[in-house]
Design a protein around this motif. Structure first.
Motif, short mmCIF file in Angstrom:
data_model
loop_
_atom_site.label_atom_id
_atom_site.label_comp_id
_atom_site.label_asym_id
_atom_site.label_seq_id
_atom_site.Cartn_x
_atom_site.Cartn_y
_atom_site.Cartn_z
N VAL A 54 0.85 -1.20 0.00
CA VAL A 54 0.00 0.00 0.00
C VAL A 54 0.88 1.25 0.00
CG1 VAL A 54 -2.08 -0.98 1.01
CG2 VAL A 54 -0.25 -0.25 2.52
N ASP A 55 0.78 2.03 -1.04
CA ASP A 55 1.58 3.24 -1.17
C ASP A 55 0.85 4.39 -0.47
OD1 ASP A 55 3.14 5.36 -1.85
OD2 ASP A 55 2.76 5.27 -3.99
N ILE A 56 1.01 4.48 0.84
CA ILE A 56 0.35 5.54 1.61
C ILE A 56 1.09 6.87 1.51
CG2 ILE A 56 -0.75 3.95 3.23
CD1 ILE A 56 1.55 4.42 5.15
N PHE A 57 2.30 6.86 0.95
CA PHE A 57 3.14 8.06 0.91
C PHE A 57 2.91 8.90 -0.35
CE2 PHE A 57 5.39 4.63 3.09
CZ PHE A 57 5.55 5.18 4.35
N GLY A 58 2.29 8.32 -1.37
CA GLY A 58 2.10 9.05 -2.61
C GLY A 58 3.30 9.01 -3.53
N PHE A 59 4.13 7.95 -3.44
CA PHE A 59 5.28 7.83 -4.33
C PHE A 59 4.82 7.64 -5.78
CE2 PHE A 59 7.90 5.87 -0.63
CZ PHE A 59 8.09 7.14 -0.11
N GLY A 60 3.75 6.88 -5.96
CA GLY A 60 3.20 6.69 -7.30
C GLY A 60 2.74 8.00 -7.90
N ASP A 61 2.17 8.86 -7.08
CA ASP A 61 1.71 10.15 -7.55
C ASP A 61 2.89 11.01 -8.00
OD1 ASP A 61 -0.42 11.89 -8.06
OD2 ASP A 61 -0.07 12.99 -6.21
N ALA A 62 4.01 10.90 -7.28
CA ALA A 62 5.22 11.65 -7.68
C ALA A 62 5.75 11.17 -9.02
CB ALA A 62 6.28 11.50 -6.59
N ILE A 63 5.72 9.86 -9.23
CA ILE A 63 6.15 9.31 -10.53
C ILE A 63 5.19 9.76 -11.64
CG2 ILE A 63 6.51 7.17 -11.82
CD1 ILE A 63 7.29 5.87 -9.14
N HIS A 64 3.91 9.75 -11.33
CA HIS A 64 2.90 10.15 -12.32
C HIS A 64 3.11 11.58 -12.79
CE1 HIS A 64 -1.64 10.85 -13.23
NE2 HIS A 64 -0.93 10.72 -14.33
N ARG A 65 3.42 12.48 -11.85
CA ARG A 65 3.60 13.88 -12.20
C ARG A 65 4.84 14.11 -13.06
NH1 ARG A 65 2.29 14.64 -6.69
NH2 ARG A 65 4.50 15.07 -6.25
N LYS A 66 5.93 13.40 -12.75
CA LYS A 66 7.18 13.65 -13.46
C LYS A 66 7.34 12.79 -14.71
CE LYS A 66 12.05 14.57 -12.63
NZ LYS A 66 13.12 14.64 -11.62
N TYR A 67 6.87 11.55 -14.65
CA TYR A 67 7.03 10.62 -15.78
C TYR A 67 5.68 9.98 -16.12
CZ TYR A 67 11.88 11.03 -14.20
OH TYR A 67 13.10 11.50 -13.80
N PRO A 68 4.78 10.74 -16.71
CA PRO A 68 3.44 10.20 -17.00
C PRO A 68 3.44 8.96 -17.90
CG PRO A 68 3.80 12.32 -18.10
CD PRO A 68 4.92 12.14 -17.15
N LYS A 69 4.37 8.89 -18.85
CA LYS A 69 4.42 7.73 -19.74
C LYS A 69 4.86 6.48 -18.98
CE LYS A 69 5.28 10.31 -24.01
NZ LYS A 69 6.21 10.52 -25.16
N VAL A 70 5.82 6.64 -18.09
CA VAL A 70 6.26 5.51 -17.26
C VAL A 70 5.13 5.07 -16.34
CG1 VAL A 70 7.90 4.78 -15.47
CG2 VAL A 70 8.67 6.22 -17.37
N TRP A 71 4.41 6.04 -15.80
CA TRP A 71 3.32 5.73 -14.88
C TRP A 71 2.22 4.92 -15.56
CZ3 TRP A 71 2.06 4.89 -10.19
CH2 TRP A 71 0.72 4.90 -9.78
#
Length: 393
Positions: free
Chosen positions: A339-356
């Protein structure tokens, strides 16, 4: 020209709504707290309403309790509230709700149906706080008569707001924030837990506040971690504190470190900041968390010479090491449960949308493998009104 003005005034008057939907105060039961538990067939909804005569400033000697609690079972939350009119002489009015308490059993099955009603109903504002009853029911929490504040839900609201600002393991979550986390694939939700410190049967007695040491108190505990809308586990106090450091929620708190010669030193966090940065290494995402703290020395219970600069620098290094270790333990807890409670996925989404886009569907599994690096910078700004401890002198 004068006729046009008259017609215009008449047209504007026709647009005025007046008081067609007025609600008289004498016809309403003002809800300040609502608790929702899972029942065998649907939900048990408990509503804490204010008794205006008992909280008035010029009332006489104590009589009835300052609040009343109405509970009702129904297949849905909305039906339970409407069904409550069979026991309440007034219609429940929800706009002044301060706390929404979710029963632990219900939270483990899923809170989405409850949030659908709360976010859809026009009477609810979004400035109330949400917590999970830990090891008990929401109804039991709302039954407790509290000291200092006559209205228990007001005390719960103020206590959560105060502890989230001065003691880091708790976090005050509003409806908007919770829904944003639940609908964000790159971040999971957390809520603060609340529990009883004594036997529930004594909490609703007036004697609970007629003595210096109350038998039953409401105490905020640690954080509940969610996967989607379902509660999956509880963080301990250290992990809850580390979560708030990483998430940037800490405003002020206190923490202690062991001294090399024995004893402990306590530092007060005066300023805290956190930055979560995503990067790519060989095409794979990584997360770096930078936590920056400004601390004051709050208490010294060991033999240490704080007049020396090298001593201060060593204390800062020890604090940084402790911060990194506690942060990594919290990350390990979250990774183990996926469970990503820290929002690490959100940080990846903002910077690397294609990777996300490639990671989004299986983010729970990808998060468990995500490299996370934590860096800490601690600066001690003040030593207090004395330099060394009396023991050292």
């Amino acid at each position: 020209m004068k006729g046009i003005k008259v017609l215009l005034c008449i047209a504007l008057v026709m647009l005025l709504a007046g008081c067609w939907n007025r609600k008289e105060l004498n016809d309403l039961a003002i809800c300040v707290g609502i608790g929702i538990d899972k029942a065998e067939h649907g939900y048990t909804v408990s509503v804490q309403v204010v008794d205006p005569g008992e909280v008035a400033a010029n009332k006489g000697k104590p009589g009835r309790a300052p609040v009343a609690l109405f509970s009702m079972n129904a297949p849905t939350v909305f039906e339970a509230l409407r069904k409550m009119t069979t026991v309440s002489p007034r219609k429940i009015y929800m706009s002044h709700t301060r706390m929404l308490i979710l029963g632990e059993a219900m939270a483990r099955e899923g809170i989405a149906p409850v949030l659908d009603f709360v976010s859809r109903d026009h009477e609810f504002r979004t400035d109330f706080y949400i917590a999970v009853a830990r090891g008990t029911t929401a109804s039991s929490i709302l039954k407790v008569i509290t000291p200092l504040e006559q209205i228990p839900s007001n005390e719960l609201f103020a206590s959560l707001e105060t502890s989230s600002k001065a003691w880091a393991p708790t976090v005050a979550v509003t409806l908007d924030q919770l829904i944003a986390d639940l609908t964000n694939n790159g971040k999971q939700a957390v809520l603060t837990g609340i529990r009883l410190t004594g036997p529930a049967v004594e909490g609703d007695r007036r004697s609970n506040v007629e003595q210096i040491d109350s038998n039953v108190l409401l105490e905020y505990s640690t954080l509940a971690a969610f996967r989607g809308d379902k509660l999956i586990g509880w963080l301990n106090e250290a992990d809850s504190k580390a979560y708030n450091y990483i998430a940037g929620n800490v405003k002020s708190t206190a923490g202690s470190l062991p001294c090399k010669g024995g004893g402990r030193m306590t530092m007060e966090v005066m300023n805290a900041d956190s930055k979560i940065k995503a990067s790519l290494k060989n095409g794979k995402p990584e997360i770096t968390v930078l936590i920056q703290l400004e601390n004051d020395i709050g208490e010294v219970q060991c033999n240490i010479d704080l007049t020396k600069m090298e001593t201060i620098e060593q204390v800062e290094k020890d604090a940084e090491k402790g911060m990194v270790e506690s942060g990594m333990r919290a990350v390990a807890y979250a990774k183990k449960r996926g469970v990503d409670i820290f929002g690490f996925g959100d940080a990846i989404h903002r910077k690397y949308p294609k990777v996300w886009k490639q990671l989004e569907k299986n983010w729970d599994k990808e998060f468990a493998k995500l490299p996370v690096h934590i860096q800490a910078e601690v600066k001690i700004r003040r030593l207090g009104t004395i330099s060394n401890a009396f023991k050292e002198k």
